[in-house]
Design an enzyme around this catalytic site. Structure first.
Site, PDB file in Angstrom:
ATOM      1  N   SER A   1       0.837  -1.204   0.000  1.00 44.03           N
ATOM      2  CA  SER A   1       0.000   0.000   0.000  1.00 44.03           C
ATOM      3  C   SER A   1       0.874   1.258   0.000  1.00 44.03           C
ATOM      4  O   SER A   1       2.046   1.218   0.394  1.00 44.03           O
ATOM      5  CB  SER A   1      -0.878  -0.030   1.262  1.00 44.03           C
ATOM      6  OG  SER A   1      -1.628   1.152   1.395  1.00 44.03           O
TER       7      SER A   1
ATOM      8  N   LEU B   1       3.099   4.402   0.255  1.00 44.47           N
ATOM      9  CA  LEU B   1       4.477   4.780  -0.059  1.00 44.47           C
ATOM     10  C   LEU B   1       5.310   3.552  -0.419  1.00 44.47           C
ATOM     11  O   LEU B   1       6.177   3.608  -1.306  1.00 44.47           O
ATOM     12  CB  LEU B   1       5.100   5.512   1.142  1.00 44.47           C
ATOM     13  CG  LEU B   1       4.309   6.725   1.672  1.00 44.47           C
ATOM     14  CD1 LEU B   1       5.057   7.386   2.835  1.00 44.47           C
ATOM     15  CD2 LEU B   1       4.046   7.748   0.567  1.00 44.47           C
TER      16      LEU B   1
ATOM     17  N   ASP C   1       4.382  -7.578   4.040  1.00 46.40           N
ATOM     18  CA  ASP C   1       3.265  -6.812   4.613  1.00 46.40           C
ATOM     19  C   ASP C   1       2.401  -7.798   5.384  1.00 46.40           C
ATOM     20  O   ASP C   1       2.590  -9.023   5.306  1.00 46.40           O
ATOM     21  CB  ASP C   1       2.471  -6.108   3.499  1.00 46.40           C
ATOM     22  CG  ASP C   1       1.760  -4.839   3.995  1.00 46.40           C
ATOM     23  OD1 ASP C   1       1.036  -4.937   5.008  1.00 46.40           O
ATOM     24  OD2 ASP C   1       1.901  -3.780   3.365  1.00 46.40           O
TER      25      ASP C   1
ATOM     26  N   ASP D   1       4.616  -9.834   9.741  1.00 48.11           N
ATOM     27  CA  ASP D   1       4.468  -8.731  10.683  1.00 48.11           C
ATOM     28  C   ASP D   1       5.883  -8.252  10.998  1.00 48.11           C
ATOM     29  O   ASP D   1       6.722  -9.059  11.427  1.00 48.11           O
ATOM     30  CB  ASP D   1       3.746  -9.248  11.940  1.00 48.11           C
ATOM     31  CG  ASP D   1       3.477  -8.142  12.937  1.00 48.11           C
ATOM     32  OD1 ASP D   1       4.301  -7.205  13.049  1.00 48.11           O
ATOM     33  OD2 ASP D   1       2.443  -8.213  13.621  1.00 48.11           O
TER      34      ASP D   1
ATOM     35  N   CYS E   1       8.779   0.702   4.913  1.00 48.05           N
ATOM     36  CA  CYS E   1       7.648   1.640   5.014  1.00 48.05           C
ATOM     37  C   CYS E   1       6.574   1.197   5.997  1.00 48.05           C
ATOM     38  O   CYS E   1       5.672   1.988   6.296  1.00 48.05           O
ATOM     39  CB  CYS E   1       6.983   1.818   3.647  1.00 48.05           C
ATOM     40  SG  CYS E   1       8.008   2.689   2.466  1.00 48.05           S
TER      41      CYS E   1
ATOM     42  N   TYR F   1       3.044   7.869  18.254  1.00 47.45           N
ATOM     43  CA  TYR F   1       3.526   7.942  16.870  1.00 47.45           C
ATOM     44  C   TYR F   1       4.782   8.817  16.790  1.00 47.45           C
ATOM     45  O   TYR F   1       5.798   8.432  16.206  1.00 47.45           O
ATOM     46  CB  TYR F   1       2.407   8.503  15.987  1.00 47.45           C
ATOM     47  CG  TYR F   1       2.713   8.500  14.511  1.00 47.45           C
ATOM     48  CD1 TYR F   1       2.728   7.310  13.790  1.00 47.45           C
ATOM     49  CD2 TYR F   1       2.991   9.681  13.834  1.00 47.45           C
ATOM     50  CE1 TYR F   1       3.006   7.300  12.428  1.00 47.45           C
ATOM     51  CE2 TYR F   1       3.267   9.681  12.475  1.00 47.45           C
ATOM     52  CZ  TYR F   1       3.272   8.490  11.775  1.00 47.45           C
ATOM     53  OH  TYR F   1       3.556   8.488  10.428  1.00 47.45           O
TER      54      TYR F   1
ATOM     55  N   LYS G   1       8.564   7.590  15.793  1.00 44.96           N
ATOM     56  CA  LYS G   1       9.230   8.093  14.594  1.00 44.96           C
ATOM     57  C   LYS G   1      10.507   8.862  14.962  1.00 44.96           C
ATOM     58  O   LYS G   1      11.487   8.847  14.218  1.00 44.96           O
ATOM     59  CB  LYS G   1       8.277   8.975  13.783  1.00 44.96           C
ATOM     60  CG  LYS G   1       7.093   8.198  13.193  1.00 44.96           C
ATOM     61  CD  LYS G   1       7.540   7.109  12.234  1.00 44.96           C
ATOM     62  CE  LYS G   1       6.393   6.509  11.441  1.00 44.96           C
ATOM     63  NZ  LYS G   1       6.837   5.491  10.477  1.00 44.96           N
TER      64      LYS G   1
ATOM     65  N   PHE H   1       1.095  12.875   2.843  1.00 44.03           N
ATOM     66  CA  PHE H   1       1.062  12.172   1.555  1.00 44.03           C
ATOM     67  C   PHE H   1      -0.292  11.524   1.330  1.00 44.03           C
ATOM     68  O   PHE H   1      -0.929  11.030   2.263  1.00 44.03           O
ATOM     69  CB  PHE H   1       2.192  11.123   1.489  1.00 44.03           C
ATOM     70  CG  PHE H   1       3.482  11.738   1.034  1.00 44.03           C
ATOM     71  CD1 PHE H   1       4.175  12.609   1.856  1.00 44.03           C
ATOM     72  CD2 PHE H   1       3.982  11.497  -0.239  1.00 44.03           C
ATOM     73  CE1 PHE H   1       5.336  13.233   1.429  1.00 44.03           C
ATOM     74  CE2 PHE H   1       5.145  12.106  -0.671  1.00 44.03           C
ATOM     75  CZ  PHE H   1       5.823  12.972   0.154  1.00 44.03           C
TER      76      PHE H   1
ATOM     77  N   THR I   1      -2.088   8.790   0.609  1.00 44.27           N
ATOM     78  CA  THR I   1      -2.035   7.323   0.593  1.00 44.27           C
ATOM     79  C   THR I   1      -3.294   6.818   1.295  1.00 44.27           C
ATOM     80  O   THR I   1      -4.039   7.612   1.888  1.00 44.27           O
ATOM     81  CB  THR I   1      -0.809   6.809   1.379  1.00 44.27           C
ATOM     82  OG1 THR I   1      -1.018   7.108   2.771  1.00 44.27           O
ATOM     83  CG2 THR I   1       0.483   7.431   0.901  1.00 44.27           C
TER      84      THR I   1
END
Ligand SMILES: NC(=O)c1ccc[n+]([C@@H]2O[C@H](COP(=O)([O-])OP(=O)(O)OC[C@H]3O[C@@H](n4cnc5c(N)ncnc54)[C@H](O)[C@@H]3O)[C@@H](O)[C@H]2O)c1
Length: 259
Positions: free
Chosen positions: A19, A21, A40, A63, A89, A165, A169, A198, A200
């Protein structure tokens, strides 16, 4: 810089490649002649996507937090040929407040789940990719492979609700230079892309008017990024031997506000 196609006849692993990116990166790698192993979740569209992409692509359900699953991914990749590229990604969001609206403290479990996928998952993919690449013959410039990780502008300007998150990151950003230093003696490079907003499936879940208004927040160009623009940078990083240990913002100069 050696302008020969670095990808032809090599193998790339793209995590989250079913999916957004990751999928755009897989398409660009295939167009350059690489074989691509998409890693994925089993619940993703990975199998259908690999079918659509043709014989040079394959899907291994995995995973990114699982050592066994990801070992199977890199085994499948090295069986195909020489693994030279990783584009990592796979990632997820998940809102947690330190104090939730009902006054209760934020969920430790929800925090851990996001950090596990985004940060532990990155370390897992990177360590296994590096171990496989270290067995390669170096190219004329001494390089054995290159890895692109995915952070987010939230690593720098996390918005309210993004504690898990943003901190996961930021961990990826923090890992980038030390990983490049760690792997330098093996001729393996590591860089990270920190995308802004983005277009997506991640954002497609939002109503169109919200997506449009998010796009207008970007100084220039005033729109959401296209997944292929991420893929173009990922491939440039993989190709350019002087890019190493750096996180590159890809965000049209956006700086996120507190909310
Ligand atoms: N789209 C954006 O605006 C944006 C902005 C900043 C950062 N990012 C980051 O870019 C990356 C890709 O996001 P996207 O927008 O393409 O999202 P997406 O939802 O389209 O793709 C993410 C993919 O990761 C996979 N995935 C999730 N958890 C996984 C796990 N545990 N193991 C294996 N695969 C897993 C999903 O199944 C999905 O196919 C993520 O790390 C995301 O945090 C995206």
């Amino acid at each position: 810089m050696n302008e020969q196609n670095k990808f032809a006849g090599t193998v790339a692993v793209v995590t989250g490649g079913a999916s957004g990116l990751g999928l755009a990166s897989a398409k660009r790698l295939l167009a350059k002649g690489a074989q691509v192993v998409i890693a994925d979740l089993a619940s993703s569209r990975g199998a259908a996507v690999a079918d659509e992409l043709g014989a040079q692509a394959s899907f291994v359900p995995a995973d990114v937090t699982s050592a066994d699953d990801m070992n199977a991914v890199f085994e499948a990749a090295t069986k195909r040929g020489t693994l030279r590229s990783l584009v990592h990604c796979a990632g997820r969001g998940g809102a947690v407040r330190l104090i939730e609206k009902d006054g209760s403290p934020g969920s430790l479990e929800a925090y851990e789940n996001v950090v596990r996928v985004n940060l532990f998952g990155t370390f897992n993919a990177l360590r296994l990719a590096a171990a496989a690449m270290a067995r390669n013959e170096p190219d004329a410039g001494g390089e054995r492979g290159a890895c692109v990780l995915t952070a987010s502008v939230a690593a720098y300007e996390g918005q309210i609700g993004q504690v898990p998150y943003a901190s996961s990151k930021a961990g990826v950003v923090g890992m980038t230079l030390v990983a490049a230093r760690d792997l330098a003696s093996k001729g393996i490079r590591v860089c990270t892309i920190a995308p802004g907003l983005f277009d997506t499936p991640l954002l497609a879940r939002l109503p169109e008017e919200i997506r449009d208004s998010l796009g207008r927040m970007v100084p220039f160009p005033p729109r959401l990024g296209e997944a292929d623009e991420f893929a173009a940078l990922a491939l440039h990083i993989l190709e350019n031997p002087m890019l190493n240990g750096e996180t590159i913002r890809l965000d049209g100069a956006i700086r996120m506000q507190p909310r």
